[in-house]
Design an enzyme around this catalytic site. Sequence first.
Site, PDB file in Angstrom:
ATOM      1  N   GLU A 132      -6.454  -0.354  -6.828  1.00 38.41           N
ATOM      2  CA  GLU A 132      -5.430   0.541  -7.388  1.00 38.41           C
ATOM      3  C   GLU A 132      -4.423  -0.341  -8.120  1.00 38.41           C
ATOM      4  OE1 GLU A 132      -4.189   4.664  -5.103  1.00 38.41           O
ATOM      5  OE2 GLU A 132      -3.711   2.818  -4.097  1.00 38.41           O
TER       6      GLU A 132
ATOM      7  N   HIS B  72      -3.129  -3.125  -5.556  1.00 38.00           N
ATOM      8  CA  HIS B  72      -3.409  -2.669  -4.189  1.00 38.00           C
ATOM      9  C   HIS B  72      -4.902  -2.819  -3.887  1.00 38.00           C
ATOM     10  CE1 HIS B  72      -3.723   0.828  -1.122  1.00 38.00           C
ATOM     11  NE2 HIS B  72      -3.634  -0.329  -0.519  1.00 38.00           N
TER      12      HIS B  72
ATOM     13  N   SER C 283       0.819  -1.214   0.000  1.00 34.47           N
ATOM     14  CA  SER C 283       0.000   0.000   0.000  1.00 34.47           C
ATOM     15  C   SER C 283       0.853   1.265   0.000  1.00 34.47           C
ATOM     16  CB  SER C 283      -0.917   0.009   1.227  1.00 34.47           C
ATOM     17  OG  SER C 283      -0.163  -0.130   2.403  1.00 34.47           O
TER      18      SER C 283
ATOM     19  N   ASN D 139      -3.319   6.444  -0.378  1.00 34.96           N
ATOM     20  CA  ASN D 139      -2.632   6.563   0.907  1.00 34.96           C
ATOM     21  C   ASN D 139      -1.710   7.769   0.978  1.00 34.96           C
ATOM     22  OD1 ASN D 139      -3.919   4.447   2.138  1.00 34.96           O
ATOM     23  ND2 ASN D 139      -2.399   2.926   1.581  1.00 34.96           N
TER      24      ASN D 139
END
Length: 699
Positions: free
Chosen positions: A444, A432, A411, A482
């Site tokens: 992702e 992800h 991540s 993130n």
Amino acid sequence: MSQSAVAYSVQQSVASLIMHNPPVNALGKAVRVGLVEGIEKALADDAVKVIVITSDIGFFSGGADISEFSTGDFEPNLSTVVLHAIEQSTKPVVAVLPGPAFGGGLELALACHYRITHKANKVGLPEVNLGILPGAGGTQRLPRLVPVQQALDMVVSGRPQSVTKLPSVFAEIVDSVEQLPAATQTFIENLDLTADIPRTCDITVDSASFDPALFEQYAEGIKKQARGFFAPFNCIKAVQAATELPFPEGLQREGELFLECMQTSQARAQQHFFFAERAAGHVQDYDKSTPVRDIKKVAVIGAGTMGGGIAMNFANAGIPVTMLELQPEALEKGLSVIRGNYERTAKKGKLTAEDVEKRMSLLTGTTSYADLADVDLVIEAVFEKMEVKQAVFKSLDEVCKPGAILATNTSTLDINEIAAATSRPQDVIGLHFFSPANVMKLLEIVKAEHTAPEVIKTCMQMAKIIRKVAVLVGVCFGFVGNRMIEAYGREANRLMLEGATPEQVDKVIYKFGLPMGPFTMGDMAGLDIGYFVRQSRKAFIEHDPSYCVVADKLVEDGRVGLKAGKGVYLYEPGNRQPIPDESVLEIAKQEAARLGIEQRKISDQEILERCIYPLINEGALILEEGIAAKASDIDVIYVYGYGFPVYRGGPMKFADEIGLDKVLTAMNKYREQLGDYGEAWFKPAPLLEKLAQQGKTFN
């Protein structure tokens, strides 16, 4: 047959109007014109006794062409011209539905005098998902054909319904689509052409068939789930109008309520998101000629929560999965958790016992890398440490066949570094998944420096097979989601140091529309996750001694969140409800004094701006760097991955809606007000400055 939008033909006194506007027979201008012309032609032909409206593409109609919303060209009007002409036809009109009818497509069918379809078909009025309501008589005709409560459920939820649950809507429902032509012919032959034509608009809703308090109770009942949305409540008012007003006045009321919806920021946001989700699949990294690799067998490294969730996605899609754990106990536990997940779903009636066994039969476990020699795709889901992941990829490089795709679920980590541990960086990609991986829709897909176009294309297409919404992004710390959430979490923690309480911050963010605030979210996920990330990023944060200091102290004291019964909040055993804890405020007070930060009363508006605007600013930097290809991709990531309210369209659309100049002004204000801290973290992105000065938007 002519491939015009609506083909017209006459056979044995039946005029057929066959819609042909792939992929879903959207009711664009050409289709509307074709339907009106077809009805007029059939009415003028004495040889025609019955009119059939159908489709030759397997979809009856997906409804309005919403790209027309931006042009404003709605002529001929679907409701007042097209459907009026059909409903008032002096010859019977039969709608034959070979496939789904959604939105305007169902409204078209409801305006016909008879409807025929097959058992496997579904219909629905999903307009509420676009921030509007059915605007072509759907809210007026449906309650005249089905019980009012059922009409409310369909219009307010937007969910499709099986036609078998709508027997009063269809004159005939046959067993299979293949039986439709013969059934239609028989139905028409048996029609009494001397009888009055049954027009839906002539039906009066029986006021004794429902409780007069129904509408008020219904609005109260959806208050929590429809929080922040405008359209659901207007949908209720429109259906209520069908029970209180004659059809023409009801239609007029529906139109007024539709226009009210159209003029809201929610409708603009939801329609933006509709297009954003579809645009996410269009990328520049490959074309039609790029080959695709077969994904017939998958491996997942790690049988923990994330690995198990990832494996379930593939088993659900019928793809065999081998799960690898080096410790037999961990493997056994992982498979047992998956079985438990499936059995709980079965108890809710969403799976049969056979489904559970079928999916479990697709999952096998191993403790040996050698058993992964024949997989087409392997996804690593192990501890978030570079050396651990590199060791895994080195092993995969040794055992996996040439052409196997090697994916990491990291991540935050640099996928180029992970790929460097192999002799085949062109086959390495980031996939992800978001937790829980078997539930969250977002994926992702992270392309590294050397990832081959065919690997990207294969993964984008694979995402559809496992029912994920894929967004392609580039490599940087945290990728898109993130990386942006870092700014949001950082500000929440700083605001606590400056005097805001965690519950005040969480309340502001919840009121804005997210499912929970940053402190509740941190406790649920585990505060130790952020702590470990901060430990690995000391160079990024060392210039700011205040960076998440309270969170660090809590973790060091064993207060890692819900799983420990205490984090920012306290938790009673078996209860997820957060309980405010004065001792956390005391820690914040002490740390603020140590750092020379003066505590003060902070307004809700400042909390909102300082949490959301830096997140938007980070999105602007991501766009500038090319990590995301377009602003709408960021919006898709934030709505599906982080619960950003869809009625705000995503962070970048929200910024567009309120005006980029407003975001820029606030960023500069806090940059000035907050001294060194402001200078470090509130410097506006050049793209934000440029677009704001030009009066432009991200999207």
